[in-house]
Design an enzyme around this catalytic site. Structure first.
Site: not given
Length: 623
Positions: A2, A618
């Protein structure tokens, strides 16, 4: 995980930007933290106007272009990583309550939101979202009206006293158009100081384009900022102070928190990753509560086999978890490489629980293993770090690891968070099946809660480990040895060195030495040894010390990871890296960290890009 931005300027100034410009730019700068929705709120002409949208900041900007917001010098914004409630427009921040008079954005997890929601519902409040943030905003509005006598700062102080968990809250109110009030506990918040304008951000990335002067807030502090001042108090109203500092990084470095690489930053994120994964999963009495585990309890009680499927680092986390789950639950547990699982005709039925570990939730091999398991009637629990990814959707239930986004290809904090979440699952099953009494579970949970601080102790000793890494930059091969839970730690240490330093490295179970690997040991060969606690199984500790003697006698350079107070290793080690004392099953959360730091130091000294090593991705989305 966030991102938060706040801005307040002065009406009528000559700047060529408004609050919305600053907030949107700040949110873009904070995108690296990871998120699934975004929103902004501004004050103008006696009203709060807001827009919020599931998806990326670009989707929010499209919505604002469709329905413009007024020019304003006061605004707050947020990018959300879903925890309570899915990634929807309704659950996105800001939450605007009190008839549109109060807007709040929030990072973190409110642990007691269920009790607070019930309390506020009984007072007649209705909720439109399923988030803990709307509960916090409504509580702030209630306290503002009934206890704080219209003082927003006092209301925030009292609200902070009522909330349990980790949180950063920012609030604006139509009664106070000249200020933003914020609070923090175990969630980051920084003040940016300008001339005739001030800023708030989850980190300095949120305002680095506008000022390099900042103040870091400490836990349990409230700050009130206006365009030309700021005031800090504690939650009880007593004056307090922040920590001023000058930002010397550029915008790109700010995203890394001033660290050399994302991997370095993510190693330092690990205390928070473990702490946040534990948050909200225990009630006030210390009982484990996994509300996300929406599988009928009778089915979980009937499980007679657990299979963990994963790849790479996640598979090693599964190997660590196997020791704990079998010990606590007395359920036979297997760990399978996901890409091998479905090709060997595994024995799976309706009494099998498959636990699928994936940081991204998009690892194709793991997804295919899950699909195969479900076809055979097994229930699947995902342990995943990415809300809204494929794996949680295809599993029967999901335990999220709240590690925040992991940018570096080589996994660090996700590994520790996966172990933590797996331990929670194992303890929950033991609690549910009656293998462990409540007081036993509480003791283990207390040990888990101590881990973030102990991980930080290891990180605080990083310079010794980095110097060791730099001194071994010319090594041709490094071996890693461990027993019990130290064995998968050895495998993970070797993998890190392969991934980012392109150095031959192998991990072995120390008991296998005489069965072949000792032939690799020659004069000057670096060998890491993960030593179990002497306070655990004495025979295991003695055997590993004997292994150290064996390889030292053959010329190995022994690098020993041992807990504080373990003097038995002193005379047999060339180098000793000390870790805090911890129960045997907790040791992987500590012993892994020096191996990460070492690998990062070697790769950095070699001049390699540790965040994007060659040939690797990734998220492996093909088989």
């Amino acid at each position: 995980m966030c991102g938060i931005v706040g801005y307040i300027g002065q009406a009528g100034d000559t700047r060529n930007y408004y609050a919305l410009d600053v907030v949107l730019e700040g949110l873009r700068r904070l995108e690296y933290r990871g998120y699934d929705s975004a929103g902004v709120a501004v004050y103008a002409d006696g009203e709060i106007s807001f827009r919020k949208k599931a998806g990326k900041v670009a989707a929010l900007e499209t919505e604002i272009a469709r329905a413009p917001l007024p020019d304003s010098v006061l605004g707050i914004g947020h990018t959300r990583w879903a925890t309570h409630g899915g990634p929807t427009d309704v659950n996105a921040h800001p939450h605007v309550v009190a008839g549109g008079r109060l807007a709040v954005v929030h990072n973190g997890i409110i642990e007691n939101f269920s009790e607070l929601r019930a309390e506020l519902t009984a007072k007649g409040y209705n909720f439109v979202s399923s988030t803990d943030t709307e509960v916090a905003a409504t509580l702030l509005a209630e306290i503002y009206k009934t206890e704080a006598e219209g003082d927003l700062t006092r209301a925030m102080q009292l609200t902070g006293q009522r909330l349990d968990g980790a949180f950063t809250l920012l609030a604006i109110h139509v009664d106070h158009p000249d200020r933003i009030v914020a609070a923090r506990r175990n969630s980051p918040l920084v003040i940016g100081l300008g001339e005739g304008e001030n800023f708030l951000g989850s980190d300095v990335s949120g305002f680095i384009d506008y000022t390099r002067s900042a103040v870091e807030l400490s836990n349990d502090q409230v700050v009130t900022i206006t365009a030309d001042s700021y005031e800090i108090t504690d939650f009880h109203g007593a004056p307090s102070e922040g920590k001023p500092f000058a930002v010397e990084w550029d915008a790109a470095a700010a995203e890394k928190g001033g660290f050399h690489s994302f991997m370095d930053k993510e190693i330092h994120d690990q205390p928070a990753a473990v702490r946040d994964t534990l948050l909200g999963r225990m009630d006030e009495d210390g009982k484990l509560m996994l509300d996300e585990l929406r599988i009928d309890e009778s089915i979980l009680r009937s499980v007679d086999k657990i299979i963990v499927v994963a790849c790479g680092t996640a598979a090693y986390a599964g190997q660590v978890a196997r020791y704990a789950i079998e010990h606590w639950c007395r359920i036979p547990t297997e760990v399978e490489l996901a890409h091998e699982f479905r090709y060997r005709d595994p024995i799976v039925n309706e009494k099998t629980l498959v636990v699928a570990l994936s940081q991204s939730g998009e690892t194709m091999d793991t997804l295919m293993a899950v699909r195969h398991a479900r076809e055979q009637g097994a229930k699947v629990v995902a342990i995943c770090n990415t809300v809204g990814s494929t794996l949680p959707r295809e599993a029967d239930a999901c335990l999220y690891t709240y590690a925040g986004p992991e940018i570096a290809v080589a996994s660090t904090k996700a590994f520790l968070a996966q172990i933590t979440a797996s331990y929670l699952l194992g303890l929950y099953l033991a609690q549910l099946r009656g293998n462990k009494f409540a007081d036993e579970v509480r003791v283990i949970l207390d040990s888990l809660r101590e881990m973030p601080a102990k991980i930080q102790e290891v990180i605080d000793n990083e310079e010794q480990i980095k110097q060791l890494g730099r001194s071994m930059v010319d090594a041709k091969s490094v071996l890693f040895l461990g027993r019990h839970v130290g064995y998968p730690v050895a495998l993970e240490g070797a993998l890190k060195l392969k991934e980012i330093a392109y150095l031959h490295a192998e991990g072995f179970a120390a008991g296998e030495l005489k069965h072949g690997p000792i032939a690799l040991v020659e004069d000057g060969q670096p060998v890491f040894v993960i030593v179990p606690s002497p306070r655990g199984r004495d025979s295991l500790h003695a055997k590993v010390v004997s292994n150290i003697q064996e390889i030292r006698a053959r010329g190995a350079v022994t690098i020993v990871i041992a807990e504080e107070g373990d003097t038995a290793v002193d005379e047999h080690a060339n180098y000793i890296i000390r870790i805090p004392q911890a129960p045997t099953l907790m040791q992987p959360l500590l012993a892994t960290v020096p191996l990460q730091i070492f690998a990062c130091a070697v790769a950095t000294e070699k001049g390699f890009d540790v965040d994007q090593p060659r040939n690797l991705a990734k998220s492996v989305t093909v088989e």
